[in-house]
Design a protein around this motif. Structure first.
Motif, short mmCIF file in Angstrom:
data_model
loop_
_atom_site.label_atom_id
_atom_site.label_comp_id
_atom_site.label_asym_id
_atom_site.label_seq_id
_atom_site.Cartn_x
_atom_site.Cartn_y
_atom_site.Cartn_z
N ASP A 168 -7.19 14.75 20.48
CA ASP A 168 -5.98 15.39 19.69
C ASP A 168 -5.70 14.69 18.47
OD1 ASP A 168 -5.46 17.30 21.83
OD2 ASP A 168 -4.28 15.92 22.79
N LEU A 169 -6.23 13.54 18.30
CA LEU A 169 -5.67 12.85 17.07
C LEU A 169 -6.76 11.40 16.96
CD1 LEU A 169 -3.66 11.69 15.01
CD2 LEU A 169 -2.68 10.43 16.78
N LEU A 170 -7.06 11.31 15.73
CA LEU A 170 -7.84 9.85 15.31
C LEU A 170 -6.83 9.09 14.68
CD1 LEU A 170 -10.21 8.06 15.14
CD2 LEU A 170 -10.81 9.51 13.04
N LEU A 171 -6.46 7.86 15.08
CA LEU A 171 -5.73 6.95 14.64
C LEU A 171 -6.42 5.77 14.29
CD1 LEU A 171 -2.72 5.63 13.97
CD2 LEU A 171 -2.50 5.28 16.43
N ILE A 172 -6.15 5.57 12.77
CA ILE A 172 -7.06 4.47 12.45
C ILE A 172 -6.15 3.44 11.78
CG2 ILE A 172 -8.70 3.68 10.38
CD1 ILE A 172 -10.23 6.10 10.45
N MET A 173 -6.32 2.34 12.45
CA MET A 173 -5.67 1.13 12.12
C MET A 173 -6.33 0.41 10.94
SD MET A 173 -3.44 -0.02 15.01
CE MET A 173 -2.45 0.90 16.27
N SER A 174 -5.60 -0.01 9.73
CA SER A 174 -6.50 -0.63 8.78
C SER A 174 -5.35 -1.81 8.31
CB SER A 174 -6.94 0.27 7.71
OG SER A 174 -7.75 -0.84 6.53
N ASP A 175 -5.72 -2.25 7.28
CA ASP A 175 -4.76 -3.43 6.77
C ASP A 175 -4.11 -2.88 5.55
OD1 ASP A 175 -6.80 -3.22 4.81
OD2 ASP A 175 -7.26 -5.28 4.53
N ILE A 176 -3.75 -1.62 5.61
CA ILE A 176 -3.03 -0.85 4.53
C ILE A 176 -2.28 0.16 5.15
CG2 ILE A 176 -5.00 0.75 4.12
CD1 ILE A 176 -3.53 -0.93 0.89
N ASP A 177 -1.22 0.67 4.56
CA ASP A 177 -0.17 1.52 4.93
C ASP A 177 -0.62 2.95 5.03
OD1 ASP A 177 1.52 -0.48 5.37
OD2 ASP A 177 3.08 0.27 3.84
N GLY A 178 -1.79 3.16 4.35
CA GLY A 178 -2.08 4.52 4.16
C GLY A 178 -3.06 4.85 2.89
N VAL A 179 -3.42 5.95 2.52
CA VAL A 179 -4.15 6.09 1.03
C VAL A 179 -3.13 6.20 -0.04
CG1 VAL A 179 -5.42 7.61 0.05
CG2 VAL A 179 -5.87 7.55 2.61
N TYR A 180 -3.46 5.44 -1.14
CA TYR A 180 -2.66 5.31 -2.28
C TYR A 180 -3.37 6.14 -3.31
CZ TYR A 180 0.24 2.05 -0.19
OH TYR A 180 1.24 1.31 0.54
N ASP A 181 -2.35 6.74 -4.46
CA ASP A 181 -3.16 7.65 -5.34
C ASP A 181 -3.96 6.63 -6.31
OD1 ASP A 181 -0.92 6.17 -6.48
OD2 ASP A 181 -0.39 7.95 -7.73
N LYS A 182 -3.36 5.11 -6.25
CA LYS A 182 -4.46 4.17 -7.12
C LYS A 182 -4.75 3.12 -6.22
CE LYS A 182 -1.74 5.26 -11.21
NZ LYS A 182 -0.66 4.71 -11.96
N ASP A 183 -5.56 2.09 -6.61
CA ASP A 183 -6.03 1.04 -5.83
C ASP A 183 -4.74 0.07 -5.83
OD1 ASP A 183 -6.85 -1.23 -4.86
OD2 ASP A 183 -8.51 -1.85 -6.34
N PRO A 184 -4.29 -0.03 -4.44
CA PRO A 184 -2.95 -0.77 -4.48
C PRO A 184 -3.10 -2.14 -4.81
CG PRO A 184 -3.81 0.11 -2.32
CD PRO A 184 -4.82 0.50 -3.47
N SER A 185 -4.43 -2.79 -4.50
CA SER A 185 -4.49 -4.20 -4.80
C SER A 185 -4.14 -4.24 -6.54
CB SER A 185 -5.62 -4.66 -4.30
OG SER A 185 -6.77 -4.31 -4.99
N LYS A 186 -4.63 -3.61 -7.05
CA LYS A 186 -4.53 -3.63 -8.75
C LYS A 186 -3.35 -2.95 -9.16
CE LYS A 186 -9.45 -4.38 -9.73
NZ LYS A 186 -10.43 -3.22 -8.99
N SER A 187 -2.92 -1.73 -8.92
CA SER A 187 -1.78 -0.85 -9.24
C SER A 187 -0.38 -1.22 -8.65
CB SER A 187 -2.20 0.34 -9.70
OG SER A 187 -3.34 0.43 -10.33
N PRO A 188 0.43 -1.97 -9.09
CA PRO A 188 1.80 -2.03 -8.29
C PRO A 188 2.45 -0.85 -8.21
CG PRO A 188 1.75 -3.61 -10.07
CD PRO A 188 0.45 -2.82 -10.35
#
Ligand code: ADP
Length: 262
Positions: A168-188
């Motif tokens: 019913d669901l795929l839950l992916i646990m990564s080291d980030i809150d989710g998908v960002y529109d820009k690279d979160p490590s470079k764009s605050p």
């Protein structure tokens, strides 16, 4: 939206990334396994069935041996995975035992998903384990998989598993809150995209940055996984497994993530 999807899912594949289960120094994070066991227990207590797909054999191998971390030779990499897989499973086994949960290991290759006979056997084993209350823990069989014939990353392996099981669901646990529109490590100012309606068009809309130091696929393979499961009518959630009590907070609506709707 995300909260409802999680609440209403009875069959959940949980994928854990290498960065999520390790510390920055490359050792396994014992506190993570302890917290995760509690979170998995919570999901099951509310009547859900759970399959875990876990990365991290190589890093667990380095963590156990304390060497070979720079070896790029294929056979050393495979040897490391062979050592680390035991350590990895032992970490899950120890923590889930606290909740009287037994685990079963399943190591798969790409071919296992294309050969109907093998697929049937995997499905039957998974169903038997789950019927008996055992948690299957899946990883790619690194000993027999060389680059050319590899699934290559566990995001795609988890998606194939979700489709095979009709989750019913795929839950992916990564080291980030989710998908960002820009690279979160470079764009605050990068913005978290909380709901994705059309996963197949997402990659052209966002900026893809580097993956974490022990990661394999980065954000690209997470989006590939979303496309794969969405095609089968299965939603996917990407959330930050590094945050304590992430599942209970997602269920309460106090943590954020990205939900990919089919
Ligand atoms: P895992 O070990 O969980 O598979 P990866 O390191 O392979 O994780 O992938 C997650 C990483 O992808 C994040 O740590 C993040 O820095 C990176 N990343 C790059 N671009 C993006 C983006 N647009 N949105 C979210 N994460 C991104």
């Amino acid at each position: 939206m995300l909260q409802d999807v999680l609440k209403n899912s009875k069959k959940v594949v949980v994928k854990i990334g290498s960065n999520t289960l390790s510390r920055p120094d490359g050792t396994l994070n014992r506190d993570f396994f302890k917290d995760l066991a509690g979170q998995i227990h919570l999901l099951r207590e509310e009547g859900r069935q759970v399959i875990i797909v876990s990365s991290g054999a190589r890093i667990a191998g380095v963590s156990t041996l304390g060497k070979w971390n720079r070896k790029e030779d294929l056979h050393y990499k495979q040897a490391l995975c062979s050592i680390g897989q035991v350590e990895l499973m032992d970490s899950y086994r120890k923590e889930l035992k606290e909740y009287a949960v037994v685990i079963g290991q399943i190591l798969l290759t790409k071919e296992d998903f294309t050969d109907p006979n093998r697929t049937l056997n995997i499905r039957n084993t998974i169903f038997t384990l789950l019927d008996e209350g055992v948690i299957p823990i899946i990883n790619e069989n690194d000993t027999v998989s060389v680059d050319e014939i590899k699934i290559g990353d566990n995001d795609n392996l988890a998606a194939l598993t979700a489709n095979l099981w009709n989750a019913d669901l795929l839950l992916i646990m990564s080291d980030i809150d989710g998908v960002y529109d820009k690279d979160p490590s470079k764009s605050p100012d990068a913005k978290l995209l909380e709901v994705i309606q059309d996963s197949s068009k997402l990659i052209s809309r966002i900026e893809v940055g580097n993956k974490g130091s022990f990661g394999t696929g980065g954000i690209t393979t997470k989006i590939e996984a979303a496309i794969k499961v969405n095609e089968y009518g299965i939603p996917m959630i990407l959330a930050n497994g590094k945050k304590e009590h992430i599942v209970s907070n997602l269920l309460k609506g106090t943590a954020k993530g990205t939900v990919f709707l089919p």
